[in-house]
Design an enzyme around this catalytic site. Structure first.
Site, short mmCIF file in Angstrom:
data_model
loop_
_atom_site.label_atom_id
_atom_site.label_comp_id
_atom_site.label_asym_id
_atom_site.label_seq_id
_atom_site.Cartn_x
_atom_site.Cartn_y
_atom_site.Cartn_z
N GLN A 551 0.51 6.79 -5.38
CA GLN A 551 -0.36 7.44 -4.62
C GLN A 551 -0.86 7.21 -3.33
O GLN A 551 -0.79 7.75 -2.19
CB GLN A 551 -1.57 7.88 -5.48
CG GLN A 551 -2.67 8.46 -4.76
CD GLN A 551 -2.49 9.87 -4.31
OE1 GLN A 551 -1.57 10.84 -4.78
NE2 GLN A 551 -3.15 10.70 -3.23
N GLU A 552 -0.75 5.75 -3.23
CA GLU A 552 -1.49 5.16 -2.10
C GLU A 552 -0.30 4.91 -0.95
O GLU A 552 -0.62 5.26 0.04
CB GLU A 552 -1.90 3.49 -2.47
CG GLU A 552 -3.03 3.59 -2.98
CD GLU A 552 -4.45 3.74 -2.22
OE1 GLU A 552 -4.02 3.78 -1.20
OE2 GLU A 552 -5.40 3.99 -2.88
N SER A 553 1.11 4.66 -1.40
CA SER A 553 1.90 4.23 -0.44
C SER A 553 3.35 4.82 -0.76
O SER A 553 4.24 4.63 0.17
CB SER A 553 2.01 2.75 -0.42
OG SER A 553 2.61 2.30 -1.50
#
Length: 691
Positions: A551-553
């Site tokens: 989700q983050e990167s």
């Protein structure tokens, strides 16, 4: 300096990804051929050995080429022309030969070697490095006012950078066709923000020739005030006549104090400028006092006869201001007063506000007001079913027709592989639908994409750490690809371990069912190690770490956000430093966060600390990871342990955090599936607790 035999052994793992797709995939066909010939295990073993020998030879070749690349860069730095030319001949089949040529020419760009530049631009026309060379050349020519040369190299169809377009209109108005230049200058000038200083000479020439009309000056003043650039607006007003400047000053005054427009007799005038002034006041007043703005709109909309687009834009703005102030009554009154007005974001807010109030009849009512395509999304199928079930339960009476409707809605939602699909599946006791289908591309199609010169340049740039240029090459390469080619590119990127590009490509192809490409098991050894090391708390498992990093990167190890977060799990340096001290993890500087092992190590420790703080609740920890633990604690205090988990998540005040939490829960289930395990969307402690 030679890498040596030990270095070669270590280097082979990364170098193999640089070899052509054909080389990497030849072993299986060789084995198949050997078996087909009936030559037995010995022949098969010889085939494998031959393949290994070939792979080592190619790896050694790549090592040698990379060493020569560094020698070439040194020759460029020291201006050793004879050595450079020798190395270029030796590297004639090396993917990054164009970059050696680029670095060489740009080192001497101030001398403007036009023959070499022209040859380079012709040779690499339409490539990332060719276009970047053109940009570098245009900057050089523009800064030196070589405008006749500038016109020769500028391409108005492809160059969009404002600075370079400013140089272009300056050159065109000096040495080209002013009739062609002046409309372009007008377009550059008529914006609500300051333009680069490179535009000033062209602007001055255009104004001197009478290009700046009162209408154009008023338009830019209006755009500047709308954008809040009052200093720029004041500068524009000085170019107006005295009467126009007075009206412009009134506009800026209304921006600062929009209550002035409530003096209707003062502002209802026939002059078109007053219409713009009132428009500024309405938008500003809506931000400060939506009730006053709604009343003012009723008066002014009749006087100024705003068109449908202007009406929709303002009502949408006003509705969102009511929503942001949690004024459900005001919003409902606005929609009643303006028959036919519909805004999706506003309607969704009304649904969520009704959920927060646990007003299930209103939840169902507002869902039914959505357009049909929206009502059929898994999100609203789930919530309409929930609303029906809650109303039946509250009535204490059986309603078989409504119960059957709720079941059908949940069954339809449960067919989706999504957060809401999994919620619906849990509600009706159905297995999750994963729909895992590999992208329909053949090995030959993958080989064809992998063998492209631009893809070979991309891989080699990535391998030597030139990530900026690698991303440019990739984006150029994939920009014009067909969906089928994009799927093949996703396979190539996956084989390279460039996971964020495999995800990007399969999404761009709009093929969502290849879970191997969409949800790669990136850095699995590090993730498993950290889950075992840090996850004494059973809530921290590998699936959660995978989900947060995804989700983050999208597993981009060198990702950097505008807020300064870095790496796979997007940690702020300040958070990383504090976490490192508590966890006893070595951490010296922010660039350490670009190392996968360091980033996952610190990210896992930080995530585990949030799980400790929020009683092993993964969705609260995920919300805190995104929005900060203080905000989550405040939200929990506001809801006062009254909401079921699904309602609490759906009514998270920040839409980004709401989507983040839903994705992390959904991704965690998918990652369990990807590793051959089963997981539920919610654990018992998470599903039972009111929030």
């Amino acid at each position: 300096m030679s890498i040596g035999s030990k270095g070669l052994a270590i280097f082979l793992a990364t170098t193999l990804g640089t070899l052509s797709w054909n080389t990497v995939s030849q072993a299986a066909p060789l084995l198949a051929d050997a078996r087909g010939m009936g030559t037995g295990p010995k022949s098969a073993a010889r085939a494998v050995k031959a393949q290994e020998s070939q792979t080592v030879k190619e790896a050694e070749k790549v090592v040698a080429q990379r060493e020569k690349l560094q020698q070439a860069r040194m020759a460029i730095a020291t201006n050793d022309r004879s050595e450079l030319q020798k190395l270029e001949r030796e590297l004639k089949d090396y993917p990054l030969l164009p970059y050696i040529e680029y670095w060489d020419i740009t080192k001497r760009l101030s001398r403007l070697p036009f023959n070499e530049i022209d040859g380079f631009l012709d040779k690499y026309h339409g490539t990332a490095i060719g276009d970047w060379m053109r940009v570098r050349l245009l900057r050089e020519l523009g800064s030196r006012k070589r405008f006749r040369d500038y016109l020769k190299y500028f391409d108005p169809e492809t160059i969009t950078r404002t600075q370079l377009r400013c140089y272009y209109v300056d050159a065109l108005s000096r040495h080209g066709d002013k009739k062609e230049a002046y409309p372009l200058i007008e377009k550059l000038w008529t914006v609500g923000a300051s333009q680069p200083k490179e535009c000033d000479p062209a602007f001055a020439r255009w104004m001197a020739d009478g290009g700046l009309t009162p209408e154009i000056a008023w338009r830019r003043h209006f755009l500047s005030v709308s954008a809040g650039n009052l200093d720029l607006a004041g500068y524009i007003a000085r170019k107006m006549s005295k009467p126009a400047a007075r009206r412009a000053a009134l506009m800026r005054s209304v921006y600062r104090d929009p209550d002035q427009i409530l003096d209707y007799n003062r502002f209802v005038k026939k002059d078109p400028e007053y219409r713009d002034i009132v428009g500024i006041g309405l938008y500003r007043l809506a931000s400060q006092d939506p009730d006053k703005a709604a009343a003012a709109w009723q008066r002014y909309s009749a006087s100024f006869l705003y068109d449908d687009e202007e009406r929709e834009d303002f009502l949408r703005h006003l509705a969102l201001r009511f929503a942001w102030k949690d004024d459900k009554k005001g919003l409902q009154a606005l929609m009643k007063q303006n028959e036919g007005f519909f805004d999706l974001r506003t309607s969704e807010w009304l649904i969520r506000q009704s959920l927060r109030e646990m007003d299930w009849a209103q939840v169902e009512f507002w869902i039914d007001q959505l357009p049909e395509d929206e009502r059929n999304l898994d999100r609203w199928l789930y919530w309409k079913a929930r609303a029906i079930q809650e109303q039946i339960a509250a009535s204490g009476k059986k309603d078989s027709a409504r119960t059957e409707l709720a079941t059908r809605l949940l069954q339809k939602a449960a067919a989706e592989r999504s957060y809401y699909g999994f919620l619906a599946s849990d509600t009706i006791g159905k297995d999750y639908s994963f729909v895992d289908r590999p992208a329909p591309v053949t090995p030959e199609q993958v080989n064809e994409v992998a063998a492209r010169a631009d893809m070979q340049r991309t891989r080699e740039l990535q391998a030597i750490g030139e990530f900026y240029h690698a991303r440019r090459e990739w984006n150029y390469a994939t920009d014009s690809m067909t969906p089928r080619e994009l799927m093949a590119a996703g396979k190539v990127a996956s084989a390279w371990g460039w996971h964020h590009k495999s995800i990007q490509s399969i999404l761009a192809a709009d093929y969502l069912d290849d879970l191997e490409l969409r949800f790669p098991l990136a850095f699995p050894d590090i993730v498993e190690e950290m889950a075992d090391k840090v996850g004494k708390n059973k809530a921290l498992d590998p699936y959660l770490i995978f989900a947060v990093a995804r989700q983050e990167s999208h597993f981009s190890h060198d990702a950097k956000s505008g807020a300064g977060a870095m790496g796979l799990m997007q940690l702020l340096p300040s958070t990383a430093r504090a976490t490192a001290r508590k966890a006893g993890v070595p951490y010296r500087r922010s660039w350490d966060l670009l190392k996968p092992s360091t980033n996952i190590n610190l990210g896992a420790f930080y995530l585990n600390s949030l799980l400790d703080r929020f009683d092993d609740n993964r969705f609260l920890a995920a919300a805190a990871y995104n929005a900060g633990p203080t905000r989550v604690s405040r939200w929990l205090k506001d809801t006062g342990s009254k909401l079921p988990f699904d309602v609490w998540i759906e009514t998270i005040p920040y839409s980004e955090t709401r989507k983040y939490v839903q994705n992390v829960l959904y991704y965690s289930v998918v990652y369990a599936y990807r590793t051959g395990n089963k997981a539920t969307l919610l654990r018992d402690n998470e599903a039972r607790k009111k929030l």
